[in-house]
Design a protein around this motif. Structure first.
Motif, PDB file in Angstrom:
ATOM      1  N   ALA A 165       0.486   9.810   4.069  1.00 18.72           N
ATOM      2  CA  ALA A 165       0.191   8.967   2.915  1.00 18.72           C
ATOM      3  C   ALA A 165       1.407   8.196   2.420  1.00 18.72           C
ATOM      4  O   ALA A 165       1.257   7.141   1.798  1.00 18.72           O
ATOM      5  CB  ALA A 165      -0.373   9.810   1.768  1.00 18.72           C
ATOM      6  N   LEU A 166       2.613   8.703   2.666  1.00 20.67           N
ATOM      7  CA  LEU A 166       3.833   8.068   2.164  1.00 20.67           C
ATOM      8  C   LEU A 166       4.825   7.848   3.300  1.00 20.67           C
ATOM      9  O   LEU A 166       4.954   8.682   4.198  1.00 20.67           O
ATOM     10  CB  LEU A 166       4.491   8.940   1.089  1.00 20.67           C
ATOM     11  CG  LEU A 166       3.740   9.132  -0.224  1.00 20.67           C
ATOM     12  CD1 LEU A 166       4.463  10.151  -1.093  1.00 20.67           C
ATOM     13  CD2 LEU A 166       3.577   7.803  -0.965  1.00 20.67           C
ATOM     14  N   GLN A 179      -8.807   5.307  -5.127  1.00 15.94           N
ATOM     15  CA  GLN A 179      -8.067   4.824  -3.970  1.00 15.94           C
ATOM     16  C   GLN A 179      -8.972   4.123  -2.965  1.00 15.94           C
ATOM     17  O   GLN A 179      -8.585   3.110  -2.372  1.00 15.94           O
ATOM     18  CB  GLN A 179      -7.339   5.999  -3.307  1.00 15.94           C
ATOM     19  CG  GLN A 179      -6.166   6.495  -4.137  1.00 15.94           C
ATOM     20  CD  GLN A 179      -5.637   7.829  -3.639  1.00 15.94           C
ATOM     21  OE1 GLN A 179      -4.756   7.880  -2.796  1.00 15.94           O
ATOM     22  NE2 GLN A 179      -6.181   8.920  -4.157  1.00 15.94           N
ATOM     23  N   VAL A 234       0.063  15.252  -1.774  1.00 15.89           N
ATOM     24  CA  VAL A 234       0.289  14.250  -0.737  1.00 15.89           C
ATOM     25  C   VAL A 234      -0.352  14.711   0.567  1.00 15.89           C
ATOM     26  O   VAL A 234      -0.012  15.775   1.091  1.00 15.89           O
ATOM     27  CB  VAL A 234       1.799  14.010  -0.509  1.00 15.89           C
ATOM     28  CG1 VAL A 234       2.009  12.923   0.549  1.00 15.89           C
ATOM     29  CG2 VAL A 234       2.489  13.631  -1.816  1.00 15.89           C
ATOM     30  N   ASN A 292      -8.398   0.345  -1.865  1.00 15.61           N
ATOM     31  CA  ASN A 292      -8.197   0.063  -0.446  1.00 15.61           C
ATOM     32  C   ASN A 292      -9.015  -1.141   0.012  1.00 15.61           C
ATOM     33  O   ASN A 292      -8.564  -1.942   0.829  1.00 15.61           O
ATOM     34  CB  ASN A 292      -8.562   1.282   0.402  1.00 15.61           C
ATOM     35  CG  ASN A 292      -7.542   2.395   0.292  1.00 15.61           C
ATOM     36  OD1 ASN A 292      -6.438   2.207  -0.205  1.00 15.61           O
ATOM     37  ND2 ASN A 292      -7.918   3.588   0.745  1.00 15.61           N
ATOM     38  N   TRP A 307       0.838  -1.204   0.000  1.00 15.95           N
ATOM     39  CA  TRP A 307       0.000   0.000   0.000  1.00 15.95           C
ATOM     40  C   TRP A 307       0.872   1.253   0.000  1.00 15.95           C
ATOM     41  O   TRP A 307       1.722   1.441   0.886  1.00 15.95           O
ATOM     42  CB  TRP A 307      -0.925  -0.011   1.220  1.00 15.95           C
ATOM     43  CG  TRP A 307      -1.908   1.113   1.229  1.00 15.95           C
ATOM     44  CD1 TRP A 307      -2.966   1.268   0.398  1.00 15.95           C
ATOM     45  CD2 TRP A 307      -1.918   2.228   2.131  1.00 15.95           C
ATOM     46  NE1 TRP A 307      -3.647   2.424   0.708  1.00 15.95           N
ATOM     47  CE2 TRP A 307      -3.029   3.032   1.767  1.00 15.95           C
ATOM     48  CE3 TRP A 307      -1.105   2.622   3.192  1.00 15.95           C
ATOM     49  CZ2 TRP A 307      -3.359   4.207   2.434  1.00 15.95           C
ATOM     50  CZ3 TRP A 307      -1.419   3.801   3.863  1.00 15.95           C
ATOM     51  CH2 TRP A 307      -2.519   4.578   3.487  1.00 15.95           C
ATOM     52  N   HIS A 308       0.696   2.097  -1.017  1.00 17.66           N
ATOM     53  CA  HIS A 308       1.418   3.352  -1.176  1.00 17.66           C
ATOM     54  C   HIS A 308       2.933   3.157  -1.186  1.00 17.66           C
ATOM     55  O   HIS A 308       3.694   4.042  -0.777  1.00 17.66           O
ATOM     56  CB  HIS A 308       1.019   4.357  -0.092  1.00 17.66           C
ATOM     57  CG  HIS A 308      -0.340   4.939  -0.300  1.00 17.66           C
ATOM     58  ND1 HIS A 308      -0.822   6.015   0.411  1.00 17.66           N
ATOM     59  CD2 HIS A 308      -1.342   4.602  -1.151  1.00 17.66           C
ATOM     60  CE1 HIS A 308      -2.052   6.313   0.019  1.00 17.66           C
ATOM     61  NE2 HIS A 308      -2.377   5.455  -0.925  1.00 17.66           N
ATOM     62  N   SER A 309       3.383   1.978  -1.663  1.00 20.19           N
ATOM     63  CA  SER A 309       4.815   1.809  -1.905  1.00 20.19           C
ATOM     64  C   SER A 309       5.233   2.681  -3.081  1.00 20.19           C
ATOM     65  O   SER A 309       4.389   3.140  -3.871  1.00 20.19           O
ATOM     66  CB  SER A 309       5.133   0.348  -2.210  1.00 20.19           C
ATOM     67  OG  SER A 309       4.582  -0.019  -3.480  1.00 20.19           O
ATOM     68  N   ARG A 315      -4.528  10.249   1.329  1.00 23.33           N
ATOM     69  CA  ARG A 315      -4.649  10.118  -0.117  1.00 23.33           C
ATOM     70  C   ARG A 315      -3.504  10.779  -0.876  1.00 23.33           C
ATOM     71  O   ARG A 315      -2.781  11.638  -0.350  1.00 23.33           O
ATOM     72  CB  ARG A 315      -5.979  10.733  -0.586  1.00 23.33           C
ATOM     73  CG  ARG A 315      -7.175  10.074   0.065  1.00 23.33           C
ATOM     74  CD  ARG A 315      -8.499  10.636  -0.437  1.00 23.33           C
ATOM     75  NE  ARG A 315      -9.576  10.022   0.318  1.00 23.33           N
ATOM     76  CZ  ARG A 315     -10.470  10.666   1.046  1.00 23.33           C
ATOM     77  NH1 ARG A 315     -10.455  11.987   1.093  1.00 23.33           N
ATOM     78  NH2 ARG A 315     -11.389  10.014   1.711  1.00 23.33           N
ATOM     79  N   LEU A 316      -3.424  10.387  -2.138  1.00 29.12           N
ATOM     80  CA  LEU A 316      -2.497  10.964  -3.105  1.00 29.12           C
ATOM     81  C   LEU A 316      -3.303  11.371  -4.332  1.00 29.12           C
ATOM     82  O   LEU A 316      -4.373  10.826  -4.602  1.00 29.12           O
ATOM     83  CB  LEU A 316      -1.428   9.941  -3.504  1.00 29.12           C
ATOM     84  CG  LEU A 316      -0.595   9.344  -2.369  1.00 29.12           C
ATOM     85  CD1 LEU A 316       0.150   8.099  -2.851  1.00 29.12           C
ATOM     86  CD2 LEU A 316       0.395  10.376  -1.840  1.00 29.12           C
ATOM     87  N   VAL A 371       2.734   3.607  -6.178  1.00 34.17           N
ATOM     88  CA  VAL A 371       2.418   5.015  -6.442  1.00 34.17           C
ATOM     89  C   VAL A 371       2.889   5.404  -7.838  1.00 34.17           C
ATOM     90  O   VAL A 371       2.208   6.151  -8.557  1.00 34.17           O
ATOM     91  CB  VAL A 371       3.052   5.912  -5.371  1.00 34.17           C
ATOM     92  CG1 VAL A 371       2.894   7.386  -5.738  1.00 34.17           C
ATOM     93  CG2 VAL A 371       2.419   5.636  -4.013  1.00 34.17           C
TER      94      VAL A 371
END
Length: 603
Positions: A552-553, A516, A548, A520, A338-340, A536-537, A344
């Motif tokens: 989120a990251l 997203q 961003v 998810n 997730w959000h790697s 979120r992104l 992304v």
């Protein structure tokens, strides 16, 4: 009955400080972000409503308990939001409904606003061809012909069950008796400068007179100080204050008693036209008489084992969402984490290509060909992602144009509600004034706000609108035309059974927020409350940056993405996603976005 009220905490800070126990999925790469906390969702055995305000959700639930279906509840929630959530709820705006009946049939209702008959392509440009600041976003000239009331009448006539007046009466009572302001609502009203003064009206007129459309006007209209329920005399609004809206209650009473005619004709129409004259707006009685909502075929597509049903043009949302999902389907996003950085990267590269297509090809299908089938074609989408791998660097948006080989075209304040009734009927509705409190114009004597949807047209090709979205000739202003939208009301089924109902406000971020939220749940196994609360992104082709939200990251992902050439832009929280999931055993699970006062209620 279960109630969830999310008031005033800063979600992004909470997520940024999440416990170390919240770790990436097992086997995920080092750049993956921790999964968000497993917040408890609302569950219900029979029916569930999720909306932006507790009063609207309460009214919708009451309608369901009294034997109304999901469509009845949608009508009641829509009118209630016009009272208790004036920043976006409305009768002076428009929107879209996507529905799926218990028998599996589905449809889409377009009650988007239209450009007045007197509108013209260059109406917001000065004599030098430059965009006049704020002219398409603030004031009477920014308003399109409202579609909400006609849309609700059409929805009720086709699919409703309870009498019309029973669905509107709760909003009448709410306006007359008053709404207690939450901290967010009080702050929003205090921060907004509504147009009620001669100085402001004169400036709007001067700006309009500098455009080719406005040349030759003799004098500024008479514009005196007008009563406005949203302005508190003497002091600022405080949380806990009660706001009563007598004019709006009377307007809703006419709609209750006369249906469509209670808005588009008679006293309400006369008040609206007087407001147009006072502020030099363009909406006329013929515009009101000729407005019609339109039933449309929803767009459909597959993502893994799921069918996705969403809104067709003039919304860009459904087409864009299906493009994104089909572009991403070949990749194992769960395995990437997730959000790697890799996940992304892939999502962003798909988004920049989809938003480039949006700017070029999408517009009102009643004014020219919109190549939906080609945009959703498997070969076309595979070609758009050709050469994109997890090892790539960023592709500068300047090097990304719309896909070749398609015919040219011969659209942050919105609100969403999701409803499922005891029979299994589902409604996903997104409705809007466009900007916060729309054009900031309250119709004198009628008490409702007018939209500023004209800004959703391409005021000038290549010039971004209020949401930073760049458009082209496909979305140019034409009389009677519907402006392009990003609204993405969506329903997902799995093996022929209802699975998800979802949507959100957020201007151009709507599409990516819905994407997203779906990923998810469907790829990362989150419950609806986790899915809507997760940070979120967003990327929309232009400007070339990833927005961003805090948390989120991971730091490792930020470093990796920067190395690949991505520009990361921190941004405050956006969107208010409302989601309902139906489990295989029939249980309903609701997710209400904690970024607002959003509330899920069920029984």
């Amino acid at each position: 009955m279960l109630l969830r009220r999310s008031y005033c905490f800063l979600l992004t800070a909470a997520l940024a400080c999440a416990s170390p126990a919240h770790r990436p999925l097992p086997g995920a790469p080092a750049t993956a972000a921790p999964l968000p906390p497993a917040a408890a969702p609302v569950t219900a055995a029979q029916a569930l409503v999720v909306s932006a305000h507790p009063e609207a959700s309460r009214i919708g639930l009451e309608i369901l308990r009294r034997g109304g279906n999901a469509y009845d509840a949608a009508v009641a929630v829509q009118f209630a939001l016009a009272v208790c959530f004036p920043v976006a709820g409305n009768i002076g705006g428009g929107g879209f409904v996507v529905y799926r009946a218990a028998d599996g049939t589905a449809g889409a209702l377009d009650f988007r606003e239209t450009a007045p008959a007197k509108a013209s392509q260059d109406m917001y440009l000065d004599t030098q061809g430059n965009v006049v600041p704020d002219l398409s976003t603030r004031g009477h000239l920014a308003a399109g012909v409202p579609g909400t009331v006609a849309g609700m009448v059409a929805l009720h006539q086709k699919l409703g069950k309870l009498p019309w007046r029973e669905l509107v009466q709760p909003a009448v009572d709410l306006a007359a008796q008053g709404v207690v302001l939450t901290p967010k609502e009080a702050a929003g009203l205090n921060a907004t400068r509504f147009i009620t003064t001669p100085v402001e009206a004169e400036q709007r007129y001067v700006n309009f007179a500098t455009t080719p459309h406005g040349m030759g006007a003799a004098s500024a209209p008479d514009f005196k100080e007008l009563p406005n329920a949203y302005k508190r005399p003497g002091r600022a609004w405080q949380p806990g204050d009660t706001i009563r809206q007598a004019y709006l209650a009377a307007t809703l009473g006419r709609i209750r008693d006369q249906g469509r005619a209670g808005f588009y004709q008679g006293p309400t129409a006369a008040l609206l036209l007087s407001e147009m004259q006072r502020g030099h707006g363009l909406i006329s009685q013929p515009d009101l008489d000729q407005y019609q909502p339109k039933w449309r075929e929803p767009v459909r597509g597959r993502y893994r084992q799921y069918e996705v049903i969403s809104m067709p043009p003039p919304s860009s949302g459904g087409v864009a969402l299906l493009q994104l999902l089909q572009m991403l389907e070949p990749y194992n996003l769960r395995q990437l984490g997730w959000h790697s950085a890799d996940a992304v990267h892939l999502i962003t590269e798909a988004e920049r290509r989809v938003y480039a297509d949006r700017a070029t090809y999408l517009g009102d299908p009643d004014f020219g060909r919109v190549p939906v089938a080609q945009l959703l074609g498997t070969k076309y989408l595979k070609g758009r992602m050709q050469g994109v791998t997890t090892q790539n660097a960023a592709t500068p948006s300047a090097q990304v144009a719309a896909g070749a080989g398609l015919p040219s075209y011969e659209s942050d304040q919105t609100t969403h509600y999701s409803i499922v009734d005891a029979a299994g009927n589902a409604v996903s509705c997104t409705t809007t004034l466009n900007g916060a409190y729309g054009s900031k114009v309250v119709v004198a004597g009628a008490g409702f706000l007018l939209n500023n949807e004209m800004d959703d047209f391409s005021v000038k090709p290549g010039v971004p609108n209020a949401y930073g979205v760049t458009g082209g000739a496909a979305n140019a202003i034409r009389p009677g035309k519907r402006m392009l939208s990003s609204m993405t009301p969506t329903i997902v089924t799995e093996r022929g059974q209802l699975r998800l109902v979802v949507g959100t406000p957020g201007g151009s971020t709507i599409i990516t927020s819905v994407l997203q939220a779906l990923l998810n749940v469907l790829d990362y196994g989150m419950n609806p409350q986790q899915a809507v609360a997760a940070p979120r992104l967003h990327h929309q082709w232009l400007p070339d940056q990833i927005d961003v939200e805090a948390g989120a990251l991971s730091p490792a992902a930020e470093a990796d993405l920067a190395r690949r050439g991505y520009r990361l832009s921190p941004r405050n929280a956006w969107g208010r996603v409302e989601m309902i999931e139906r489990k295989p055993n029939g249980q309903l699970v609701g997710g209400a976005d904690p970024r607002g006062d959003d509330t899920a209620l069920g029984y």
